[in-house]
Design a protein around this motif. Structure first.
Motif, PDB file in Angstrom:
ATOM      1  N   UNK A   1       0.849  -1.193   0.000  1.00  0.00           N
ATOM      2  CA  UNK A   1       0.000   0.000   0.000  1.00  0.00           C
ATOM      3  C   UNK A   1       0.885   1.243   0.000  1.00  0.00           C
ATOM      4  N   UNK A   2       0.727   2.071  -1.044  1.00  0.00           N
ATOM      5  CA  UNK A   2       1.495   3.312  -1.181  1.00  0.00           C
ATOM      6  C   UNK A   2       0.508   4.443  -1.473  1.00  0.00           C
ATOM      7  N   UNK A   3       0.479   5.420  -0.596  1.00  0.00           N
ATOM      8  CA  UNK A   3      -0.426   6.566  -0.738  1.00  0.00           C
ATOM      9  C   UNK A   3      -1.878   6.092  -0.970  1.00  0.00           C
ATOM     10  N   UNK A   4      -2.279   5.064  -0.232  1.00  0.00           N
ATOM     11  CA  UNK A   4      -3.636   4.542  -0.337  1.00  0.00           C
ATOM     12  C   UNK A   4      -3.872   3.647  -1.532  1.00  0.00           C
ATOM     13  N   UNK A   5      -2.873   3.446  -2.375  1.00  0.00           N
ATOM     14  CA  UNK A   5      -3.011   2.592  -3.553  1.00  0.00           C
ATOM     15  C   UNK A   5      -2.460   1.199  -3.256  1.00  0.00           C
ATOM     16  N   UNK A   6      -3.222   0.173  -3.628  1.00  0.00           N
ATOM     17  CA  UNK A   6      -2.821  -1.206  -3.392  1.00  0.00           C
ATOM     18  C   UNK A   6      -2.128  -1.748  -4.632  1.00  0.00           C
ATOM     19  N   UNK A   7      -0.837  -2.045  -4.490  1.00  0.00           N
ATOM     20  CA  UNK A   7      -0.029  -2.553  -5.594  1.00  0.00           C
ATOM     21  C   UNK A   7       0.237  -4.039  -5.388  1.00  0.00           C
ATOM     22  N   UNK A   8      -0.172  -4.837  -6.360  1.00  0.00           N
ATOM     23  CA  UNK A   8      -0.013  -6.289  -6.235  1.00  0.00           C
ATOM     24  C   UNK A   8       0.738  -6.913  -7.405  1.00  0.00           C
ATOM     25  N   UNK A   9       0.684  -6.288  -8.583  1.00  0.00           N
ATOM     26  CA  UNK A   9       1.226  -6.911  -9.793  1.00  0.00           C
ATOM     27  C   UNK A   9       2.573  -6.301 -10.146  1.00  0.00           C
ATOM     28  N   UNK A  10       3.651  -7.033  -9.892  1.00  0.00           N
ATOM     29  CA  UNK A  10       4.999  -6.573 -10.190  1.00  0.00           C
ATOM     30  C   UNK A  10       5.425  -7.136 -11.544  1.00  0.00           C
ATOM     31  N   UNK A  11       5.587  -6.278 -12.526  1.00  0.00           N
ATOM     32  CA  UNK A  11       5.904  -6.688 -13.898  1.00  0.00           C
ATOM     33  C   UNK A  11       7.419  -6.721 -14.087  1.00  0.00           C
ATOM     34  N   UNK A  12       7.907  -7.770 -14.710  1.00  0.00           N
ATOM     35  CA  UNK A  12       9.341  -7.928 -14.923  1.00  0.00           C
ATOM     36  C   UNK A  12       9.812  -7.068 -16.078  1.00  0.00           C
TER      37      UNK A  12
END
Length: 444
Positions: free
Chosen positions: A250-261
């Motif tokens: 969670x960064x600045x209220x945004x949920x990041x789950x998909x890390x692209x290579x």
């Protein structure tokens, strides 16, 4: 009206209600079957569901996301209790056939009755971390059926009651497993990949760095801030394009789950809006630098450090793959009957500073060096002076590659470890600043 007449009418009304209820033609279906009949009906329902998907089902199985990542399995259920299965647990993504059964106990469960890929997660002898010794990957091969929702089959695991969902598989799901294995290799790295990992969090206005202690076998890592006590866990599962993390970052209220290579940088990047990103990256620089190198500087006390093949130090978890490969290359280059028996580093000795190589079957070799401080980089440079006191000869061919990492012109990092191996001696790790060479030694 008299009270006895009121009572009379109330009694008649109550009788009418009871009679009407007893003669109603509507029956609650839950009580139209015995418990055994209901369970058998659920058994048929589940088996029909499993067989209904033309391309089978996919499940990303997180056995315990507090210490393990997710493993993708694809299933094609067949008549007569057969099942074809593949997974991205390791390099083997081929399809294996085994048996399954729908069993009835206190509830209905799917059981994979003969060995297949799912059993790799339940094998107690197959464990990814020391804390899971005798527990394996905490997986199950029996799953309790809890119904269906939006085309998905809902199960709960036998061991810990976690929810596991089967979603209808596509043709790509079967072929994507191989792509997930490649992503696993990319985030794990190889013998020449930088040894350290960082997670960088960009909130759109500033960047925070976290040391990322990642266990490739467990697909799990802990990110710890380099400037505060903040930390978070990342449990990874793989896709053909990157990694999915659980829980979300969670960064600045945004949920990041998909890390692209990103193949050009070898980074894994999760992108939000407004400049928000989270990046997993490799680095040759240890996230946390120490002043341990200073003990080697001129004017300090004499020190001796040693590595001995075949002794406890050989099993140091801090030794890198490249170090072992270079050691093997030395022995492979020597004539039969000869092998290296120790690598020692002396600083501030009466004879000077030198790397001392000893062998079985041949004379020892001295590589004399100057010790130079890189204060800004918090490292020490071992600068070549001579081989066995001769300033004009080149490095012995069988030692040249190995020795080049210790005498890296960009320097080596020195770190005192907090673990012991067999003896009470303090252990230090020497890490090249330009390669993935890392060697642990005893202070002697």
């Amino acid at each position: 009206m008299k009270i006895k007449n009121i009572n009379k009418y109330l009694i008649l009304a109550l009788i009418a209600i009871i009679v009407g209820a007893c003669t109603s033609t509507e029956v609650d279906p839950k009580f139209d079957q015995t418990p055994t009949e209901r369970l058998n009906a659920r058994k048929v329902e589940l088996n029909d569901l499993l067989l209904s998907s033309e391309l089978g089902w996919k499940a990303v199985y997180y056995t315990d996301s507090t210490q393990l990542g997710g493993f993708t399995h694809v299933f094609k259920f067949l008549p007569e209790g057969k099942v074809d299965m593949a997974s991205d647990f390791d390099d083997d993504t081929t399809i294996h056939r085994s048996q399954y059964d729908i069993q009835v106990g206190s509830t209905v469960s799917l059981v994979f009755t003969t060995n297949n890929r799912i059993h790799l997660l339940s094998d107690a002898a197959n464990f990814p971390t020391a804390s899971l010794l005798g527990k394996g990957y905490l997986g199950d091969f029996q799953f309790y059926y809890y119904g269906q929702e939006n085309g998905q089959i809902i199960f709960r695991t036998n061991r810990n009651g976690h929810e596991l969902r089967f979603v209808k598989a596509t043709a790509d799901d079967w072929t994507n497993l191989a792509g997930g294995v490649i992503i696993n290799q990319n985030i794990t790295g190889d013998a020449t990949s930088p040894l350290f990992r960082l997670v960088e969090i960009n909130d759109g206005s500033s960047v925070q760095q976290y040391n990322f202690d990642f266990n490739a076998a467990a697909r799990f890592g802990i990110a710890e801030s380099l400037t505060s006590n903040d930390s978070f866990n990342l449990a990874l599962s793989y896709t053909p394009t990157g990694a999915v993390v659980k829980p979300a970052v969670v960064v600045k209220g945004q949920k990041l789950t998909n890390f692209v290579y990103d193949a050009s940088t070898s980074n894994f990047v999760a992108t939000g809006t407004g400049g928000v990103t989270a990046t997993i990256k490799f680095t040759n620089t240890p996230p946390i630098l120490t002043d341990d190198y200073k003990m080697m500087l001129p004017g300090r006390a004499a020190n001796r450090f040693g590595y001995y093949p075949g002794d406890y130090i050989e099993d140091a978890p801090t030794n890198s793959v490249l170090f072992y490969e270079e050691l093997e290359n030395i022995n492979a280059s020597l004539p039969a009957g000869q092998s290296i028996s120790s690598i020692q580093l002396y600083t501030n000795h009466a004879l000077g500073n030198f790397i001392y190589y000893t062998f079985v079957g041949r004379a020892a070799i001295f590589h004399y060096v100057d010790v130079i401080e890189d204060a800004a980089g918090k490292k020490v440079i071992l600068k070549h002076k001579s081989w066995n006191g001769n300033t004009t000869v080149a490095a012995p061919p069988f030692l040249a590659s190995f020795d080049s990492h210790l005498t890296d012109p960009n320097g080596i990092y020195v770190k005192q470890e907090n673990f012991k191996l067999g003896y009470t001696n303090i252990i230090y790790t020497l890490t090249s600043s330009s390669s993935s060479f890392r060697m642990s030694v005893w202070q002697l």
